[in-house]
Design a protein around this motif. Structure first.
Motif, PDB file in Angstrom:
ATOM      1  N   ALA A 109       0.855  -1.194   0.000  1.00  0.00           N
ATOM      2  CA  ALA A 109       0.000   0.000   0.000  1.00  0.00           C
ATOM      3  C   ALA A 109       0.890   1.243   0.000  1.00  0.00           C
ATOM      4  O   ALA A 109       1.995   1.235   0.549  1.00  0.00           O
ATOM      5  CB  ALA A 109      -0.914   0.000   1.224  1.00  0.00           C
ATOM      6  N   ALA A 110       0.414   2.301  -0.624  1.00  0.00           N
ATOM      7  CA  ALA A 110       1.205   3.530  -0.756  1.00  0.00           C
ATOM      8  C   ALA A 110       1.330   4.274   0.572  1.00  0.00           C
ATOM      9  O   ALA A 110       2.408   4.760   0.923  1.00  0.00           O
ATOM     10  CB  ALA A 110       0.580   4.439  -1.805  1.00  0.00           C
ATOM     11  N   ARG A 111       0.220   4.388   1.297  1.00  0.00           N
ATOM     12  CA  ARG A 111       0.219   5.117   2.564  1.00  0.00           C
ATOM     13  C   ARG A 111      -0.957   4.646   3.392  1.00  0.00           C
ATOM     14  O   ARG A 111      -1.907   4.046   2.856  1.00  0.00           O
ATOM     15  CB  ARG A 111       0.153   6.623   2.350  1.00  0.00           C
ATOM     16  CG  ARG A 111      -1.163   7.109   1.747  1.00  0.00           C
ATOM     17  CD  ARG A 111      -1.196   8.637   1.630  1.00  0.00           C
ATOM     18  NE  ARG A 111      -2.414   9.085   0.988  1.00  0.00           N
ATOM     19  CZ  ARG A 111      -3.553   9.349   1.628  1.00  0.00           C
ATOM     20  NH1 ARG A 111      -3.638   9.223   2.927  1.00  0.00           N
ATOM     21  NH2 ARG A 111      -4.614   9.755   0.958  1.00  0.00           N
ATOM     22  N   ALA A 112      -0.910   4.940   4.688  1.00  0.00           N
ATOM     23  CA  ALA A 112      -2.016   4.561   5.572  1.00  0.00           C
ATOM     24  C   ALA A 112      -2.205   5.612   6.652  1.00  0.00           C
ATOM     25  O   ALA A 112      -1.236   6.193   7.148  1.00  0.00           O
ATOM     26  CB  ALA A 112      -1.752   3.200   6.212  1.00  0.00           C
ATOM     27  N   VAL A 113      -3.457   5.853   6.983  1.00  0.00           N
ATOM     28  CA  VAL A 113      -3.824   6.709   8.098  1.00  0.00           C
ATOM     29  C   VAL A 113      -4.451   5.803   9.149  1.00  0.00           C
ATOM     30  O   VAL A 113      -5.378   5.044   8.846  1.00  0.00           O
ATOM     31  CB  VAL A 113      -4.818   7.820   7.672  1.00  0.00           C
ATOM     32  CG1 VAL A 113      -5.280   8.618   8.877  1.00  0.00           C
ATOM     33  CG2 VAL A 113      -4.189   8.717   6.619  1.00  0.00           C
ATOM     34  N   PHE A 114      -3.926   5.877  10.371  1.00  0.00           N
ATOM     35  CA  PHE A 114      -4.382   5.053  11.483  1.00  0.00           C
ATOM     36  C   PHE A 114      -5.134   5.949  12.459  1.00  0.00           C
ATOM     37  O   PHE A 114      -4.606   6.980  12.873  1.00  0.00           O
ATOM     38  CB  PHE A 114      -3.188   4.431  12.211  1.00  0.00           C
ATOM     39  CG  PHE A 114      -2.349   3.545  11.339  1.00  0.00           C
ATOM     40  CD1 PHE A 114      -2.540   2.174  11.337  1.00  0.00           C
ATOM     41  CD2 PHE A 114      -1.358   4.077  10.521  1.00  0.00           C
ATOM     42  CE1 PHE A 114      -1.763   1.343  10.536  1.00  0.00           C
ATOM     43  CE2 PHE A 114      -0.573   3.263   9.718  1.00  0.00           C
ATOM     44  CZ  PHE A 114      -0.780   1.890   9.722  1.00  0.00           C
ATOM     45  N   VAL A 115      -6.351   5.545  12.838  1.00  0.00           N
ATOM     46  CA  VAL A 115      -7.161   6.349  13.743  1.00  0.00           C
ATOM     47  C   VAL A 115      -7.597   5.502  14.926  1.00  0.00           C
ATOM     48  O   VAL A 115      -8.185   4.430  14.759  1.00  0.00           O
ATOM     49  CB  VAL A 115      -8.420   6.904  13.027  1.00  0.00           C
ATOM     50  CG1 VAL A 115      -9.289   7.685  13.990  1.00  0.00           C
ATOM     51  CG2 VAL A 115      -8.034   7.749  11.820  1.00  0.00           C
ATOM     52  N   ASP A 116      -7.300   5.986  16.127  1.00  0.00           N
ATOM     53  CA  ASP A 116      -7.788   5.359  17.356  1.00  0.00           C
ATOM     54  C   ASP A 116      -7.779   6.421  18.444  1.00  0.00           C
ATOM     55  O   ASP A 116      -6.860   7.238  18.498  1.00  0.00           O
ATOM     56  CB  ASP A 116      -6.918   4.166  17.766  1.00  0.00           C
ATOM     57  CG  ASP A 116      -7.677   3.192  18.647  1.00  0.00           C
ATOM     58  OD1 ASP A 116      -7.859   2.038  18.234  1.00  0.00           O
ATOM     59  OD2 ASP A 116      -8.115   3.592  19.757  1.00  0.00           O
ATOM     60  N   ASP A 117      -8.801   6.416  19.306  1.00  0.00           N
ATOM     61  CA  ASP A 117      -8.870   7.431  20.347  1.00  0.00           C
ATOM     62  C   ASP A 117      -8.189   7.009  21.646  1.00  0.00           C
ATOM     63  O   ASP A 117      -8.031   7.808  22.554  1.00  0.00           O
ATOM     64  CB  ASP A 117     -10.314   7.866  20.614  1.00  0.00           C
ATOM     65  CG  ASP A 117     -11.211   6.750  21.108  1.00  0.00           C
ATOM     66  OD1 ASP A 117     -10.770   5.582  21.156  1.00  0.00           O
ATOM     67  OD2 ASP A 117     -12.375   7.044  21.437  1.00  0.00           O
ATOM     68  N   ASN A 118      -7.718   5.778  21.742  1.00  0.00           N
ATOM     69  CA  ASN A 118      -7.049   5.278  22.930  1.00  0.00           C
ATOM     70  C   ASN A 118      -5.570   5.674  22.866  1.00  0.00           C
ATOM     71  O   ASN A 118      -4.874   5.301  21.913  1.00  0.00           O
ATOM     72  CB  ASN A 118      -7.205   3.757  22.972  1.00  0.00           C
ATOM     73  CG  ASN A 118      -6.534   3.123  24.161  1.00  0.00           C
ATOM     74  OD1 ASN A 118      -5.552   3.627  24.694  1.00  0.00           O
ATOM     75  ND2 ASN A 118      -7.059   1.989  24.576  1.00  0.00           N
ATOM     76  N   PRO A 119      -5.061   6.418  23.859  1.00  0.00           N
ATOM     77  CA  PRO A 119      -3.651   6.835  23.824  1.00  0.00           C
ATOM     78  C   PRO A 119      -2.679   5.657  23.745  1.00  0.00           C
ATOM     79  O   PRO A 119      -1.673   5.729  23.034  1.00  0.00           O
ATOM     80  CB  PRO A 119      -3.464   7.608  25.135  1.00  0.00           C
ATOM     81  CG  PRO A 119      -4.834   7.960  25.591  1.00  0.00           C
ATOM     82  CD  PRO A 119      -5.769   6.939  25.028  1.00  0.00           C
ATOM     83  N   ALA A 120      -2.978   4.572  24.455  1.00  0.00           N
ATOM     84  CA  ALA A 120      -2.093   3.397  24.422  1.00  0.00           C
ATOM     85  C   ALA A 120      -2.103   2.750  23.042  1.00  0.00           C
ATOM     86  O   ALA A 120      -1.070   2.271  22.555  1.00  0.00           O
ATOM     87  CB  ALA A 120      -2.508   2.388  25.490  1.00  0.00           C
ATOM     88  N   ALA A 121      -3.257   2.743  22.386  1.00  0.00           N
ATOM     89  CA  ALA A 121      -3.348   2.177  21.039  1.00  0.00           C
ATOM     90  C   ALA A 121      -2.560   3.032  20.052  1.00  0.00           C
ATOM     91  O   ALA A 121      -1.803   2.505  19.234  1.00  0.00           O
ATOM     92  CB  ALA A 121      -4.807   2.061  20.606  1.00  0.00           C
ATOM     93  N   ALA A 122      -2.710   4.342  20.121  1.00  0.00           N
ATOM     94  CA  ALA A 122      -1.966   5.237  19.222  1.00  0.00           C
ATOM     95  C   ALA A 122      -0.460   5.055  19.421  1.00  0.00           C
ATOM     96  O   ALA A 122       0.303   5.021  18.444  1.00  0.00           O
ATOM     97  CB  ALA A 122      -2.373   6.685  19.454  1.00  0.00           C
TER      98      ALA A 122
END
Length: 180
Positions: free
Chosen positions: A63-76
């Motif tokens: 894949a060319a690029r990815a955006v990761f979204v999560d509201d949990n600080p530990a997950a980020a």
């Protein structure tokens, strides 16, 4: 957990943060095998990212690029660590925010959206997220959207112009793949 295939094949990912239910290696392998060449050069959205295993698998497979979204600080933090471990951080962007709020940012359009929300996620939230993906131009024409749910649980309202592409079952999980 490890990366299944591609440039980061076999690399172990960071420990799973408390409260996160990652997709099994077997389910990830099945999903990406079924997506085939749709991953190559794709712009990927990993929504409810958890450890980022889905988006990282996509990046590893070309894949060319990815955006990761999560509201949990530990997950980020886990996503950032995993991007560093796999040497893919230059192609990934991590946003620590609520899924709906993130979708209202100018993120661009995606060719592949990977959604692995908590099994107990609010039904109205899931319906709204899918409506936002379809209604705000966040998925390009022909894009694939993969949604993980618990077998027998609530299936969100699917946007009118999306078609069901496949249904993959793994233990207590089902992955629904749609084409926009």
């Amino acid at each position: 957990m490890r990366v299944i295939a591609g440039s980061a094949k076999g690399l172990r990912l960071a420990a799973v943060p408390d409260g996160t239910r990652p997709m099994s290696d077997r389910a990830r392998e099945g999903l990406f095998s079924s997506l085939g060449t749709a991953v190559h050069d794709a712009r990927v959205l990993d929504l409810f990212a958890g450890t980022g295993a889905l988006g990282i698998e996509a990046l590893s497979r070309g894949a060319a690029r990815a955006v990761f979204v999560d509201d949990n600080p530990a997950a980020a933090a886990a996503v950032r660590e995993n991007l560093n471990r796999t040497n893919l951080s230059n192609r990934g962007r991590v946003l620590r925010r609520d899924a709906r709020r993130a979708l209202h940012k100018d993120l661009g359009a995606f060719d592949l959206a990977l959604l692995d929300p908590p099994y107990d996620a609010d039904h109205a939230l899931l319906d709204a997220v899918l409506a936002d993906l379809a209604g705000q131009g966040l998925v390009s024409a022909g894009a694939r959207v993969a949604l993980t749910r618990r077998t027998g649980s609530y299936t969100p309202v699917i946007p009118l112009d999306w078609r069901s592409d496949r249904r993959l079952s793994y233990g207590d999980s089902v992955v629904l793949v749609f084409q926009a």
